[in-house]
Design an enzyme around this catalytic site. Sequence first.
Site, PDB file in Angstrom:
ATOM      1  CG  HIS A 146      -7.022   2.116  -1.297  1.00  0.00           C
ATOM      2  ND1 HIS A 146      -8.043   1.396  -0.774  1.00  0.00           N
ATOM      3  CD2 HIS A 146      -6.451   2.770  -0.290  1.00  0.00           C
ATOM      4  CE1 HIS A 146      -8.106   1.620   0.518  1.00  0.00           C
ATOM      5  NE2 HIS A 146      -7.143   2.451   0.836  1.00  0.00           N
TER       6      HIS A 146
ATOM      7  CG  HIS B 232     -23.011 -19.281  28.740  1.00  0.00           C
ATOM      8  ND1 HIS B 232     -23.827 -18.676  27.820  1.00  0.00           N
ATOM      9  CD2 HIS B 232     -22.735 -18.343  29.684  1.00  0.00           C
ATOM     10  CE1 HIS B 232     -24.049 -17.425  28.196  1.00  0.00           C
ATOM     11  NE2 HIS B 232     -23.392 -17.197  29.315  1.00  0.00           N
TER      12      HIS B 232
ATOM     13  CG  HIS C  56      -1.842  -1.064   1.396  1.00  0.00           C
ATOM     14  ND1 HIS C  56      -3.201  -0.890   1.339  1.00  0.00           N
ATOM     15  CD2 HIS C  56      -1.656  -2.392   1.607  1.00  0.00           C
ATOM     16  CE1 HIS C  56      -3.824  -2.048   1.505  1.00  0.00           C
ATOM     17  NE2 HIS C  56      -2.897  -2.978   1.676  1.00  0.00           N
TER      18      HIS C  56
HETATM   19  C1  LIG Z   1      -9.368  -6.914  10.592  1.00  0.00           C
HETATM   20  C2  LIG Z   1      -8.988  -6.592   9.198  1.00  0.00           C
HETATM   21  N1  LIG Z   1      -9.896  -6.733   8.212  1.00  0.00           N
HETATM   22  C3  LIG Z   1      -9.561  -6.489   6.924  1.00  0.00           C
HETATM   23  C4  LIG Z   1      -8.293  -6.109   6.596  1.00  0.00           C
HETATM   24  C5  LIG Z   1      -7.892  -5.920   5.134  1.00  0.00           C
HETATM   25  N2  LIG Z   1      -7.665  -4.501   4.864  1.00  0.00           N
HETATM   26  C6  LIG Z   1      -6.433  -3.985   4.793  1.00  0.00           C
HETATM   27  S1  LIG Z   1      -6.458  -2.322   4.607  1.00  0.00           S
HETATM   28  C7  LIG Z   1      -8.143  -2.296   4.609  1.00  0.00           C
HETATM   29  C8  LIG Z   1      -8.949  -1.054   4.561  1.00  0.00           C
HETATM   30  C9  LIG Z   1      -8.187   0.117   4.268  1.00  0.00           C
HETATM   31  O1  LIG Z   1      -8.956   1.247   4.572  1.00  0.00           O
HETATM   32  P1  LIG Z   1      -8.510   2.165   5.750  1.00  0.00           P
HETATM   33  O2  LIG Z   1      -8.516   1.433   7.020  1.00  0.00           O
HETATM   34  O3  LIG Z   1      -9.343   3.372   5.690  1.00  0.00           O
HETATM   35  O4  LIG Z   1      -7.007   2.511   5.431  1.00  0.00           O
HETATM   36  P2  LIG Z   1      -6.467   3.400   4.225  1.00  0.00           P
HETATM   37  O5  LIG Z   1      -6.510   2.542   3.014  1.00  0.00           O
HETATM   38  O6  LIG Z   1      -7.307   4.580   4.128  1.00  0.00           O
HETATM   39  O7  LIG Z   1      -5.078   3.652   4.628  1.00  0.00           O
HETATM   40  C10 LIG Z   1      -8.656  -3.563   4.726  1.00  0.00           C
HETATM   41  C11 LIG Z   1     -10.103  -3.877   4.719  1.00  0.00           C
HETATM   42  C12 LIG Z   1      -7.379  -5.963   7.650  1.00  0.00           C
HETATM   43  N3  LIG Z   1      -6.137  -5.605   7.447  1.00  0.00           N
HETATM   44  N4  LIG Z   1      -7.755  -6.186   8.927  1.00  0.00           N
END
Ligand SMILES: Cc1ncc(C[n+]2csc(CCOP(=O)(O)OP(=O)(O)O)c2C)c(N)n1
Length: 683
Positions: free
Chosen positions: A277, A488, A29
Amino acid sequence: MSTPSIEQLAINTIRTLSMDAVQKANSGHPGTPMALAPVAYELWQRHLRYDPSEPLWPGRDRFVLSCGHASMLLYSVLHLAGVRRVDHHGNPQDGLAITEGDIKNFRQLGSPCAGHPEYGEAAGIETTTGPLGQGVGNSVGMALAARWLAAHYNRPGFELFDFRTYALCSDGDLMEGISGEAASLAGHLKLGNLLWIYDDNSITIEGETELAFSEDVAKRFAGYGWNTLRVDDANDLAAIGRAIEAAKQTTDRPTIIILKSIIGYGAPNKANTHAAHGAPLGADEVKLTKKFYGWPEDAQFLVPDEVRKHFAEGVGRRGQAAREAWERKLAEYAKSFPKEAAELRTMWAGKLPEGWDKGIPTFPADAKGLASRVSSGKVLNGLAKHYPWLIGGSADLAPSTMTLLEHTDSLSSHNYGGRNLHFGIREHGMAAVCNGLSLCGIRPYGATFFVFTDYMRPALRLSAIMRRPVIYVLTHDSIGLGEDGPTHQPIEHLSACRAIPQLDVIRPGDANEVAECYRTAIQRMHHPAAMVLSRQNLPTLDRTKFAPASLCGRGAYVLAEAPGGKPQAIVMATGSELDIAVKAWEKLTAEGIAVRLVSVPCFEWFDEQDDAYRASVLPREIKARVAVEAGVRQCWDRFLGEHGRFVGMSTFGGSAPYAALYKHFGITPEHVIAEVKAALGRA
Ligand SMILES: Cc1ncc(C[n+]2csc(CCOP(=O)(O)OP(=O)(O)O)c2C)c(N)n1
Ligand SMILES: [Mg+2]
């Protein structure tokens, strides 16, 4: 183009290093490191009390990158700040924790620059983040640790523990429930030494946050009792600096800075940024972005000398001065408070205090016996007397899990030194907070019903990944809890927990096994422990007739041998089923059937024994084997072999008094006896 300021140069170095690493790895990323480089710069260079030459200095501020997918941001900063490598004892070595080569090997085998930050891979990675929400959860534990340590060890004029915890988090962190649990607790405890910086970029993987996230974050955090601040431009260093300063001045509650940013800042192609992204920008876009930054377009992994120098003169010099002043203070402190200083040194070395086991009780034989949750409570109290930084609590179940430490106080915002923690009904938050406490040297325990490990499993798993010795006290271990019924009653949980590598899953069978299992678990500084304990009474075995409980440390042991020493069959059991196995063994023995009885309190410990010991307990030639455990068979196959038989559960439980349930589900001595006979072909 005018010459950029040194600040801008440093920020763009963070950005381009991150872009280049993601591009070379062709995975990762880049957009978030690009957008958050200014705030990371401002925080590290001007605020964080952190000495790159002594990365594990106990008085350091903690920095947690909760949005672990932006890992290159952390690696770039650690590299540029000159954070030193440490050895296994935490002593600084020559060379950097994150080298240029490591960054070039981002996401490759052997590089500490893993896809997400992994604790232990390099100094400066304070915790493992990646599952969104865990890092902010840990940060609450770290802030709480600072408060607890201060209450216990600070003395007038000796503020050894005044460190702050900073966490950078994203939309995903705040969407995850765990952040709500942790933030609610942090607000309640008024942790004014905690700052979260929320990257409010209105975007997640699937697109605009409008798709699924429209709450008013500021209102939500205000509701938790937090101080909320906004910065509208993630490139405005002065505004960011002012907000961090304001957070530092706010000592009566935690602060969240809601920072508006644009993901992939500087990448000219907006559509591309969206696509990027979670993916590299592509070589062409990287060039265009470098041009926008005023960077040589074709240079890769370029670090201008003056940038390293700049960090050395900023965070480096400030951190070193702060650390040296702190060391001097500690030396003075040690003269006035030698006992406390010695305790701290022991804690920092990850060792146990002298005489830690003096309070472990032994229990007299008793047919009525004790629930293992009750003996656990006695052992925990015995341990706590001689282990000052053993602290913990439960998710609102102290009276049931027997985890209250007698003669000590509750921890609260009025009394941060209390040793009884009240996590509230927040199992997931509890486990993440315990990880944070543990990362700051405290030995924490967290308690709930065993079935609710499902509610905290992600954080429990991270204890194991990080090898943090958190103790989980998990009572109401099976259908043996009785009337509360199927919701439980753990069924698959022993297998599910045993499936987690590096987690010790421990199910002691009587009070003395409880004591001995704690004795072993406490010494295992690189393994979390799940102590699985009964609600119902278990007879305390007469150890003059049976083998000593001190053998528990080997994971499995021969509790009773077949008379004559030539067993034809083996019966294995754990926890509350040990008594059932004992009764079966007694009857079979009376009938002249030669059976060996084996207690198996911990698979993981048994697996660590040498072949000779394991074969001495479970001789290969004895194929007639029966295991009894009030859970599913799954994890038992390797001990049972293809001829083995299992007495346990294969369905959910029921709501009834426990004795009726054991009978109903056939977990009885009679059933064990029948299976042994069947295994011997005597059915
Ligand atoms: C618990 C969890 N679920 C899903 C993911 C996969 N994942 C990685 S980044 C992301 C979302 C990114 O959005 P954001 O948190 O807003 O970060 P940004 O891209 O804006 O930096 C996801 C769903 C993860 N890392 N952890
Ligand atoms: Mg986002």
